[in-house]
Design a protein around this motif. Structure first.
Motif, short mmCIF file in Angstrom:
data_model
loop_
_atom_site.label_atom_id
_atom_site.label_comp_id
_atom_site.label_asym_id
_atom_site.label_seq_id
_atom_site.Cartn_x
_atom_site.Cartn_y
_atom_site.Cartn_z
N ILE A 178 0.86 -1.18 0.00
CA ILE A 178 0.00 0.00 0.00
C ILE A 178 0.90 1.23 0.00
O ILE A 178 2.02 1.21 0.51
N ARG A 179 0.40 2.28 -0.60
CA ARG A 179 1.18 3.52 -0.62
C ARG A 179 1.14 4.17 0.76
O ARG A 179 0.11 4.19 1.43
N GLY A 180 2.29 4.67 1.19
CA GLY A 180 2.40 5.29 2.50
C GLY A 180 3.15 4.40 3.47
O GLY A 180 3.36 3.21 3.22
N ALA A 181 3.55 4.97 4.58
CA ALA A 181 4.28 4.25 5.62
C ALA A 181 3.34 3.91 6.76
O ALA A 181 3.17 4.69 7.70
N ARG A 182 2.71 2.74 6.69
CA ARG A 182 1.80 2.31 7.75
C ARG A 182 1.62 0.81 7.70
O ARG A 182 1.87 0.15 6.69
N SER A 183 1.18 0.24 8.83
CA SER A 183 0.99 -1.20 8.90
C SER A 183 -0.32 -1.59 8.22
O SER A 183 -1.26 -0.78 8.13
N PHE A 184 -0.39 -2.82 7.73
CA PHE A 184 -1.59 -3.31 7.07
C PHE A 184 -1.54 -4.83 7.05
O PHE A 184 -0.48 -5.43 7.27
N GLU A 185 -2.66 -5.45 6.78
CA GLU A 185 -2.74 -6.89 6.65
C GLU A 185 -2.87 -7.27 5.18
O GLU A 185 -3.64 -6.64 4.45
#
Length: 276
Positions: free
Chosen positions: A41-48
């Motif tokens: 995903i675009r951006g600096a963040r956590s995801f599943e």
């Protein structure tokens, strides 16, 4: 019963202009791995990881994320393994990476030829009439001056000595333009839509100073007949951006000369000089 694949480890990245190379540790053969799924995903963040953020599947423990923005935005990545039995492994430690920012997005344009758009189509004889180049320029010299509409008179290919169709000559492409006094070292941006499969170099002379030859990647040799890398993924684009000593330029008229002293042609995307 088949075992579920393990977590991915060793996920690292290498940044380039408009692309990021990912690689990770191979999980081997127990259980047998069918492929890896790259999620992002675009951006600096956590995801599943989910089908909505699946970027690609690959059988190799590496993948190149292409088509990124010249500004060099951050992306967050996760990689999971899928076994031959169809079992999906857990997500490992994620990675935040960003492509290398291009000076064409972060700098101030001083002078430019062409558009940085993965196309040769604004140039003379594009996309496929390369045979006209040696007929129009029997002396193997192209002369251009900014301030004119030079795109339509700038051949889309610069031939090299390995090009029999162009007479096996070293062609010289001279670009003259006006500059004010420079306060900082400018950066030269050279984007190519494709190159040949020959081992080639690009020679660059700024006024009377010859720079070290620029090694070129092995290309697809498709750019002589196809002028849009956005619609033809077989073209091998390359991006060359570097600082140049401002002492090589003078207030007023300046000239940059390009030639291919070794190998075969280059297909231009755009060239620009930028203040950082």
């Amino acid at each position: 019963m088949s075992r579920r694949p393990g977590r991915i480890t060793g996920l690292t990245s290498t940044s380039h202009i408009l692309r990021t190379e990912l690689q990770w540790d191979s999980l081997g053969f127990d259980p047998l791995i069918d492929h890896y799924r790259v999620h992002g995903i675009r951006g600096a963040r956590s995801f599943e990881p989910s089908p909505d953020n699946l970027l690609a599947s690959t059988v190799y423990p590496r993948w190149v994320h292409t088509g990124l923005e010249p500004e060099g935005h951050s992306w967050s990545y996760q990689v999971v393994a899928v076994s031959a039995a169809g079992l999906i492994g857990p997500s490992g430690r994620g990675l935040v990476a960003k492509a290398k920012p291009s000076i064409t997005a972060t700098g101030t344009e001083l002078v430019r030829v062409g558009s940085f758009d993965a196309r040769t189509l604004e140039f003379q004889y594009a996309p496929a009439a390369y045979a006209s180049i040696p007929k129009t320029y029997p002396g193997a010299v192209f002369e251009h001056t900014s301030g004119e509409e030079i795109g339509s008179t700038w051949p889309y290919l610069l031939p090299g000595p390995g090009d029999a169709w162009a007479g096996n000559k070293v062609y010289r492409q001279r670009w003259s333009f006006e500059l004010d006094a420079l306060n900082d070292d400018p950066q030269l941006a050279i984007w190519l839509v494709d190159t040949t499969t020959l081992v080639s170099t690009l020679s660059i002379k700024i006024n009377s100073t010859l720079l070290p030859e620029l090694p070129l990647p092995i290309g697809a040799t498709k750019g002589s007949r196809s002028g849009d890398a956005n619609t033809n993924p077989l073209l091998v684009r390359s991006f060359h951006e570097f600082a140049v000593d401002r002492a090589l330029f003078t207030p007023g008229k300046n000239t940059i000369e390009f030639s291919v002293p070794t190998g075969g042609w280059v297909a231009w995307d755009a060239i620009g000089l930028y203040a950082p």
